[in-house]
Design an enzyme around this catalytic site. Structure first.
Site, PDB file in Angstrom:
ATOM      1  CB  CYS A   1       3.038   0.227  -6.447  1.00  0.00           C
ATOM      2  SG  CYS A   1       3.412  -1.492  -6.841  1.00  0.00           S
TER       3      CYS A   1
ATOM      4  CB  THR B   1       4.744   6.095   2.216  1.00  0.00           C
ATOM      5  OG1 THR B   1       5.376   5.661   1.009  1.00  0.00           O
ATOM      6  CG2 THR B   1       5.798   6.344   3.267  1.00  0.00           C
TER       7      THR B   1
ATOM      8  N   GLY C   1       0.824  -1.203   0.000  1.00  0.00           N
ATOM      9  CA  GLY C   1       0.000   0.000   0.000  1.00  0.00           C
ATOM     10  C   GLY C   1       0.857   1.251   0.000  1.00  0.00           C
TER      11      GLY C   1
ATOM     12  CD  GLU D   1       7.151  -5.488  -1.791  1.00  0.00           C
ATOM     13  OE1 GLU D   1       7.326  -4.636  -2.689  1.00  0.00           O
ATOM     14  OE2 GLU D   1       8.039  -6.272  -1.427  1.00  0.00           O
TER      15      GLU D   1
ATOM     16  N   GLY E   1       1.683   2.503   5.557  1.00  0.00           N
ATOM     17  CA  GLY E   1       2.813   1.627   5.823  1.00  0.00           C
ATOM     18  C   GLY E   1       3.524   1.981   7.121  1.00  0.00           C
TER      19      GLY E   1
END
Length: 477
Positions: free
Chosen positions: A253, A199, A197, A219, A202
């Site tokens: 991404c 940042t 997902g 990731e 994350g």
């Protein structure tokens, strides 16, 4: 299609965790025959429900059926079969080569499942980014709680229904929900967390994992640049950049985020983009195509992208049209500077800014001065340029003369570095993520006379023995 599936009750989440922990402790998931069966069932889950999955992605994302099969479904079936065929090889204990004096110690590295894992998957590729990590967890022998995104409810509904139908419900469970449900999951102790997902979220996941010292795979994404060297096939470069940009309406991404092209070939590159655009959409408007151009996932994301376009100082040279509140045609912008609105954050949409630079060296400096991207795309026929990019930049991956193809190479690990995450997966790499390499030695009693020097009382003779490990000959550089 119906997507009226309620969120998992919060009270059930600790119970699910406890049940999967009991399953793991029972040893049910350890036998390779069990893992192989679950992997083949996961392959059947996809193979026997292609239309249902396509319909769900069409509902949530407007994704063309060919993209669903090409990028997501085929990938999962192949990953399952690849892992099932190699279970014995991957799980085989390793016998490291050791120094002669330790050769009788039966030095072995065993492959063991880490335990109960949590996989948190995103909305942009809601099937493959949920099930690909699951393949590795199954192969490693780990029970899993899978938490798909609430932003793609039809896909989440499909996952819930199919996982409980095809896989062992004692070991694999889908938890449906949003922030509260994810928070409840993160408040529990896991043996590994795999998050894909943005940042911002994350960092929240990483902080939650840190409370329990839980190993974590992140990731993430970032602004993945394209560097175009004049020494390349400019027309092919433009075609492949545009192809990478249009996948899932740019909501990927590893989507090419912006292009750095030397001024000497900028005009040629832009003309090549226009040619590719006309090849892809002869009408000149992707919004008029039969399958309709893919949707932006939500009105909120649509407004975010259109706000970036409203603030840019660049000029639209291709696309720019919108339809309703969730569709934006692939849009190419020229005249973009490094301080433009389109360079502030990952665009994560069908928008491709073009930044003109003096030469490749300037492009390398710009990329090297920015946060570490997940991938750098380099178009060149020059080995010297390739080496310059390697030495002057950092990234999770470098893909040369194409875009997004690195995701199809499951024989090598894929992952980020720094701002784009940490940890890597794909193929055996996904198995490795969920596997603990447990080392073992057996020191035989027969060698006791050779260990006498290590016991007190220490003497000048015993000191001389241990000092021998320091006073070895060091070779010249």
């Amino acid at each position: 299609m119906s997507v009226e599936l309620g969120y998992t009750p919060l009270a059930q989440i600790p119970e699910i965790h406890s049940r999967l922990l009991s399953t793991f402790k029972s040893g049910i998931t350890r036998p390779l025959a069990y893992r192989r069966k679950q992997l083949l069932q996961l392959a059947r889950l996809v193979q026997e429900n292609v239309t249902a999955i396509e319909d769900a992605e069409l509902h949530d994302l407007g994704k063309p059926r060919q993209e669903v099969v090409m990028v997501e479904l085929g990938t999962i079936v192949q990953a399952c079969l690849y892992a099932a065929e190699r279970l014995e090889e991957w799980n085989k204990p390793e016998k490291p080569t050791v120094e002669e004096w330790r050769s009788s110690w039966d030095t072995t590295v065993y492959k063991e499942p880490k335990g109960v894992a949590l996989i948190i998957s995103p909305w942009n590729y809601p099937i493959v980014l949920a099930l690909d990590p699951l393949v590795g967890a199954i192969a490693a022998g780990c029970p899993v709680v899978l938490k798909p995104s609430e932003i793609t409810p039809a896909c989440s509904s499909v996952l819930i229904n199919l996982v409980q139908k095809y896989l062992d419900p004692a070991a694999y469970v889908v938890v449906n929900g949003s922030v509260n449900e994810t928070t409840a999951l993160l408040n529990l102790r896991w043996d590994h967390i795999f998050f894909t997902g943005g940042t911002k979220i994350g960092k929240i996941v990483a902080a939650a994992a840190a409370k329990f010292v839980t190993p974590l795979t992140l990731e993430l994404g970032g602004k993945s640049p394209v560097i175009v060297d004049p020494i390349c096939d400019i027309e092919l470069a433009a075609k492949r950049v545009l192809f990478g940009k249009i996948q899932n309406a740019g909501q990927l991404c590893v989507s090419p985020d912006y292009v750095l092209v030397p001024k000497s070939v900028a005009k040629e590159f832009k003309e090549a983009l226009k040619k590719a655009y006309e090849q892809f959409w002869p009408s000149g408007n992707p919004l008029d195509t039969e399958y309709k151009w893919g949707k932006i996932v939500s009105v909120t994301h649509y407004k975010r992208i259109t706000a970036l376009l409203e603030r840019t100082k660049g000029r639209v040279i291709l696309g720019g049209r919108t339809e309703g509140d969730r569709r934006i045609a692939p849009t190419v912008i020229e005249g973009v500077g490094i301080d433009d609105s389109l360079m502030e954050e990952e665009n994560f949409g069908p928008v491709l800014p073009i930044l003109e630079v003096e030469n490749v060296d300037e492009a390398i400096r710009l990329v090297g001065s920015r946060p570490t991207p997940l991938v750098i795309y380099l178009f060149t026929d020059s080995e010297d340029t390739k080496q310059k990019v390697f030495e002057g930049t950092r990234s999770g991956t470098i893909c040369m003369n194409d875009t997004i193809s690195q995701l199809s190479v499951y024989e090598m690990p894929f992952g980020g570095q720094g701002d784009s995450g940490y940890g890597a997966y794909l193929g055996k790499g996904t198995f490795d993520v969920f596997t603990h390499r447990r080392s073992f030695i057996h020191v035989p009693k027969e060698i006791e006379p050779h260990l006498a020097f290590r016991y007190p009382p220490y003497t000048a003779d015993s000191y001389k023995v241990v000092l021998g490990s320091v006073n070895v000959k060091i070779p010249d550089a």
